[in-house]
Scaffold this motif. Structure first.
Motif, short mmCIF file in Angstrom:
data_model
loop_
_atom_site.label_atom_id
_atom_site.label_comp_id
_atom_site.label_asym_id
_atom_site.label_seq_id
_atom_site.Cartn_x
_atom_site.Cartn_y
_atom_site.Cartn_z
N LYS A 2 0.83 -1.20 0.00
CA LYS A 2 0.00 0.00 0.00
C LYS A 2 0.87 1.26 0.00
O LYS A 2 0.59 2.22 -0.71
CB LYS A 2 -0.92 -0.02 1.22
CG LYS A 2 -1.82 1.19 1.32
CD LYS A 2 -2.67 1.12 2.56
CE LYS A 2 -3.50 2.37 2.71
NZ LYS A 2 -4.27 2.38 3.95
N ASN A 3 1.94 1.23 0.78
CA ASN A 3 2.86 2.36 0.85
C ASN A 3 3.53 2.60 -0.50
O ASN A 3 3.66 3.74 -0.95
CB ASN A 3 3.91 2.11 1.94
CG ASN A 3 4.87 3.26 2.08
OD1 ASN A 3 4.57 4.38 1.71
ND2 ASN A 3 6.03 2.97 2.60
N ILE A 6 0.89 4.20 -2.94
CA ILE A 6 0.60 5.61 -2.68
C ILE A 6 1.79 6.49 -3.08
O ILE A 6 1.63 7.50 -3.77
CB ILE A 6 0.24 5.81 -1.20
CG1 ILE A 6 -1.10 5.13 -0.90
CG2 ILE A 6 0.17 7.29 -0.84
CD1 ILE A 6 -1.43 5.06 0.57
N THR A 7 2.98 6.10 -2.66
CA THR A 7 4.17 6.89 -2.98
C THR A 7 4.44 6.90 -4.48
O THR A 7 4.81 7.93 -5.04
CB THR A 7 5.38 6.35 -2.21
OG1 THR A 7 5.06 6.24 -0.83
CG2 THR A 7 6.58 7.25 -2.38
N GLY A 52 8.66 8.01 1.24
CA GLY A 52 7.99 6.73 1.11
C GLY A 52 8.73 5.61 1.80
O GLY A 52 8.12 4.77 2.47
N ALA A 55 8.49 5.98 5.61
CA ALA A 55 7.20 5.48 6.11
C ALA A 55 7.18 3.96 6.12
O ALA A 55 6.65 3.34 7.06
CB ALA A 55 6.07 6.03 5.25
N TYR A 56 7.79 3.33 5.11
CA TYR A 56 7.85 1.87 5.07
C TYR A 56 8.71 1.33 6.22
O TYR A 56 8.36 0.32 6.83
CB TYR A 56 8.42 1.42 3.72
CG TYR A 56 8.53 -0.07 3.56
CD1 TYR A 56 7.40 -0.87 3.49
CD2 TYR A 56 9.78 -0.68 3.47
CE1 TYR A 56 7.51 -2.24 3.33
CE2 TYR A 56 9.90 -2.04 3.32
CZ TYR A 56 8.75 -2.82 3.24
OH TYR A 56 8.86 -4.18 3.09
N GLU A 59 6.69 1.28 9.26
CA GLU A 59 5.76 0.16 9.25
C GLU A 59 6.44 -1.13 9.71
O GLU A 59 5.80 -2.01 10.29
CB GLU A 59 5.17 -0.06 7.86
CG GLU A 59 4.17 0.96 7.42
CD GLU A 59 3.68 0.73 6.00
OE1 GLU A 59 3.98 -0.34 5.43
OE2 GLU A 59 3.00 1.62 5.47
N GLN A 72 11.64 -2.13 -2.10
CA GLN A 72 10.55 -1.18 -1.91
C GLN A 72 10.72 0.03 -2.84
O GLN A 72 9.75 0.51 -3.42
CB GLN A 72 10.46 -0.73 -0.45
CG GLN A 72 9.30 0.16 -0.14
CD GLN A 72 7.96 -0.55 -0.19
OE1 GLN A 72 7.87 -1.76 -0.31
NE2 GLN A 72 6.90 0.21 -0.08
N ILE A 76 8.14 1.29 -5.87
CA ILE A 76 7.67 2.68 -5.98
C ILE A 76 8.00 3.24 -7.37
O ILE A 76 7.17 3.85 -8.03
CB ILE A 76 8.30 3.55 -4.87
CG1 ILE A 76 7.76 3.14 -3.49
CG2 ILE A 76 8.07 5.03 -5.13
CD1 ILE A 76 8.51 3.76 -2.33
#
Length: 134
Positions: A2-3, A6-7, A52, A55-56, A59, A72, A76
């Motif tokens: 999800k991250n 969005i990013t 991004g 934030a990951y 998490e 990741q 992105i």
């Protein structure tokens, strides 16, 4: 995931909007010359990847390896690249239709290179597991 979604969408949309902002500001994006103002576009993927990936990492509980960070970043960048290329195709097709696609594709290759280097740099900066690759 999800991250990354969005990013990636944010980076892709901002990169696509950058094309139109440059056009509205009067800069020609299809010639071989690069204006100094155009270098500010580097901040979009670098800043987007940094926030991004940070934030990951939050998490994951603040513990992230280099390979996790790099994967990741690539998730992105793939989504951001798809959106930015779609915006570039629309730009070439409708806004700046008379110009050569070959000149513009060189800029897309430069954006790919910047994205890859940004992914490596941001992954190295935000990695917290320093004793192993993953």
């Amino acid at each position: 995931m999800k991250n990354a979604f969005i990013t990636g969408v944010v980076i892709g949309v901002l990169s696509g909007l950058w094309l139109y902002v440059m056009h509205i500001a009067g800069y020609d994006l299809t010639k071989d010359q690069v204006s100094p103002f155009e270098y500010f576009s580097i901040l979009i993927p670098v800043g987007g990847l940094y926030f991004g990936l940070r934030a990951y990492r939050n998490e994951l509980g603040g513990n992230m390896g280099f390979l996790e960070a790099l994967i990741q970043c690539f998730k992105i960048l793939v989504l951001a690249g798809i959106i930015a290329i779609f915006a570039g195709i629309l730009y070439i097709s409708y806004v700046d239709a008379g110009n050569n696609l070959l000149d513009f594709s060189g800029r897309l290759f430069g954006a790919l290179l910047i994205g890859l280097l940004s992914a490596l740099a941001v992954s190295l900066i935000l990695t917290t597991k320093s004793n192993k690759v993953d």
